[in-house]
Write a protein that holds these residues in place. Sequence first.
Motif, PDB file in Angstrom:
ATOM      1  N   VAL A 109       0.855  -1.182   0.000  1.00  0.00           N
ATOM      2  CA  VAL A 109       0.000   0.000   0.000  1.00  0.00           C
ATOM      3  C   VAL A 109       0.894   1.237   0.000  1.00  0.00           C
ATOM      4  N   PRO A 110       0.741   2.138  -0.977  1.00  0.00           N
ATOM      5  CA  PRO A 110       1.627   3.303  -1.052  1.00  0.00           C
ATOM      6  C   PRO A 110       1.349   4.299   0.063  1.00  0.00           C
ATOM      7  N   ALA A 111       2.365   5.040   0.449  1.00  0.00           N
ATOM      8  CA  ALA A 111       2.210   6.094   1.441  1.00  0.00           C
ATOM      9  C   ALA A 111       1.434   7.259   0.844  1.00  0.00           C
ATOM     10  N   HIS A 112       0.813   8.063   1.713  1.00  0.00           N
ATOM     11  CA  HIS A 112       0.057   9.211   1.214  1.00  0.00           C
ATOM     12  C   HIS A 112       0.946  10.166   0.423  1.00  0.00           C
ATOM     13  N   SER A 113       2.207  10.231   0.802  1.00  0.00           N
ATOM     14  CA  SER A 113       3.102  11.142   0.096  1.00  0.00           C
ATOM     15  C   SER A 113       3.313  10.738  -1.353  1.00  0.00           C
ATOM     16  N   ALA A 114       3.009   9.467  -1.662  1.00  0.00           N
ATOM     17  CA  ALA A 114       3.191   8.995  -3.036  1.00  0.00           C
ATOM     18  C   ALA A 114       1.923   9.131  -3.863  1.00  0.00           C
ATOM     19  N   LEU A 115       0.849   9.604  -3.240  1.00  0.00           N
ATOM     20  CA  LEU A 115      -0.425   9.728  -3.940  1.00  0.00           C
ATOM     21  C   LEU A 115      -0.649  11.171  -4.377  1.00  0.00           C
ATOM     22  N   SER A 116      -1.481  11.325  -5.381  1.00  0.00           N
ATOM     23  CA  SER A 116      -1.823  12.669  -5.860  1.00  0.00           C
ATOM     24  C   SER A 116      -3.248  12.654  -6.377  1.00  0.00           C
ATOM     25  N   SER A 117      -3.866  13.839  -6.349  1.00  0.00           N
ATOM     26  CA  SER A 117      -5.228  14.015  -6.859  1.00  0.00           C
ATOM     27  C   SER A 117      -6.208  13.042  -6.205  1.00  0.00           C
ATOM     28  N   LEU A 118      -6.017  12.808  -4.894  1.00  0.00           N
ATOM     29  CA  LEU A 118      -6.896  11.896  -4.177  1.00  0.00           C
ATOM     30  C   LEU A 118      -7.913  12.715  -3.395  1.00  0.00           C
ATOM     31  N   ALA A 119      -9.160  12.701  -3.853  1.00  0.00           N
ATOM     32  CA  ALA A 119     -10.207  13.478  -3.202  1.00  0.00           C
ATOM     33  C   ALA A 119     -10.467  12.967  -1.791  1.00  0.00           C
ATOM     34  N   TRP A 120     -10.845  13.899  -0.892  1.00  0.00           N
ATOM     35  CA  TRP A 120     -11.099  13.506   0.497  1.00  0.00           C
ATOM     36  C   TRP A 120     -12.196  12.461   0.578  1.00  0.00           C
ATOM     37  N   THR A 121     -13.232  12.617  -0.252  1.00  0.00           N
ATOM     38  CA  THR A 121     -14.363  11.681  -0.198  1.00  0.00           C
ATOM     39  C   THR A 121     -14.017  10.307  -0.741  1.00  0.00           C
ATOM     40  N   SER A 122     -12.911  10.194  -1.458  1.00  0.00           N
ATOM     41  CA  SER A 122     -12.531   8.887  -2.016  1.00  0.00           C
ATOM     42  C   SER A 122     -11.217   8.381  -1.433  1.00  0.00           C
ATOM     43  N   SER A 123     -10.804   8.955  -0.283  1.00  0.00           N
ATOM     44  CA  SER A 123      -9.520   8.567   0.303  1.00  0.00           C
ATOM     45  C   SER A 123      -9.564   7.182   0.917  1.00  0.00           C
ATOM     46  N   GLY A 124     -10.770   6.698   1.260  1.00  0.00           N
ATOM     47  CA  GLY A 124     -10.878   5.366   1.829  1.00  0.00           C
ATOM     48  C   GLY A 124     -10.705   5.307   3.332  1.00  0.00           C
ATOM     49  N   HIS A 125     -10.518   6.456   3.991  1.00  0.00           N
ATOM     50  CA  HIS A 125     -10.375   6.454   5.437  1.00  0.00           C
ATOM     51  C   HIS A 125     -11.717   6.163   6.105  1.00  0.00           C
ATOM     52  N   THR A 126     -11.658   5.569   7.284  1.00  0.00           N
ATOM     53  CA  THR A 126     -12.869   5.309   8.058  1.00  0.00           C
ATOM     54  C   THR A 126     -12.698   5.892   9.457  1.00  0.00           C
ATOM     55  N   GLY A 127     -13.789   6.061  10.159  1.00  0.00           N
ATOM     56  CA  GLY A 127     -13.724   6.610  11.509  1.00  0.00           C
ATOM     57  C   GLY A 127     -15.079   6.531  12.182  1.00  0.00           C
ATOM     58  N   THR A 128     -15.135   6.983  13.425  1.00  0.00           N
ATOM     59  CA  THR A 128     -16.383   6.988  14.176  1.00  0.00           C
ATOM     60  C   THR A 128     -17.311   8.065  13.638  1.00  0.00           C
ATOM     61  N   ALA A 129     -18.589   7.720  13.547  1.00  0.00           N
ATOM     62  CA  ALA A 129     -19.581   8.672  13.021  1.00  0.00           C
ATOM     63  C   ALA A 129     -19.601   9.942  13.864  1.00  0.00           C
ATOM     64  N   GLN A 130     -19.774  11.068  13.195  1.00  0.00           N
ATOM     65  CA  GLN A 130     -19.881  12.382  13.822  1.00  0.00           C
ATOM     66  C   GLN A 130     -18.623  12.737  14.621  1.00  0.00           C
ATOM     67  N   SER A 131     -17.464  12.296  14.152  1.00  0.00           N
ATOM     68  CA  SER A 131     -16.204  12.606  14.809  1.00  0.00           C
ATOM     69  C   SER A 131     -15.394  13.561  13.944  1.00  0.00           C
ATOM     70  N   VAL A 132     -14.356  14.109  14.550  1.00  0.00           N
ATOM     71  CA  VAL A 132     -13.475  15.033  13.847  1.00  0.00           C
ATOM     72  C   VAL A 132     -12.080  14.416  13.780  1.00  0.00           C
ATOM     73  N   ALA A 133     -11.469  14.455  12.590  1.00  0.00           N
ATOM     74  CA  ALA A 133     -10.111  13.939  12.435  1.00  0.00           C
ATOM     75  C   ALA A 133      -9.121  14.959  12.965  1.00  0.00           C
ATOM     76  N   VAL A 134      -8.247  14.535  13.879  1.00  0.00           N
ATOM     77  CA  VAL A 134      -7.264  15.438  14.481  1.00  0.00           C
ATOM     78  C   VAL A 134      -5.937  14.705  14.604  1.00  0.00           C
TER      79      VAL A 134
END
Length: 213
Positions: free
Chosen positions: A123-148
């Motif tokens: 799996v490539p590091a984020h630094s090796a990616l480009s033009s990756l939209a936030w909505t298609s980044s594939g990250h997951t998290g708890t509903a109604q939370s803020v990424a910090v």
Amino acid sequence: MGRIRVTRNSTTNYATTADIVAGSNVTITEAVTGDVMTLTIAASGGGGGGTPASTVVSETSYGQSPVVGTSTNYAREDHSHGTPAALTPSSTVVAETTYGQSSTAGTSTNYAREDHSHGTPAVPAHSALSSLAWTSSGHTGTAQSVAVFNGGGAAAVSTPSADGQVLSRQGGALVWITLSTGFAFFPELTDVRVNVEPIVSLGLTFTPSAGTL
């Protein structure tokens, strides 16, 4: 020389001269010793006898063409043409764990095992990616939370525990606090002027009550 009396199958029929003719696939040889002639009659191959084969055509490789053959010798009952050698299973595999590899047909005659695998790229590091939209980044998290990023600089999510809380920096850390919607009335203040327009623009509501503005 006197004549020779010749009979056929010991019958009474006889002739004074015998004319011996070689038939199909028969050879006749003669030898005279004194007044004795020796005739040798032998089959020369094909039907009615023949000579057994002393060699066999090898068939131990693929792609051989069929051949009718010209020999009149017959094949022995226990003859064998042999078979091709058994194929060898592969003991190695080409790694395909990087991007941009070229395709290749290969030259090995070994066959691939059923459970083989070529691997997959890491799996490539984020630094090796480009033009990756936030909505298609594939990250997951708890509903109604803020990424910090937490105090150690590691990615984390922060979730409020109650309605009305906002994320605020307190003592060098990010914490959830509850906003107060009222103002205390201090008797010693004779003139309190509050510009509520910026606060109202944030969507806060104020409920008038005794002792508050």
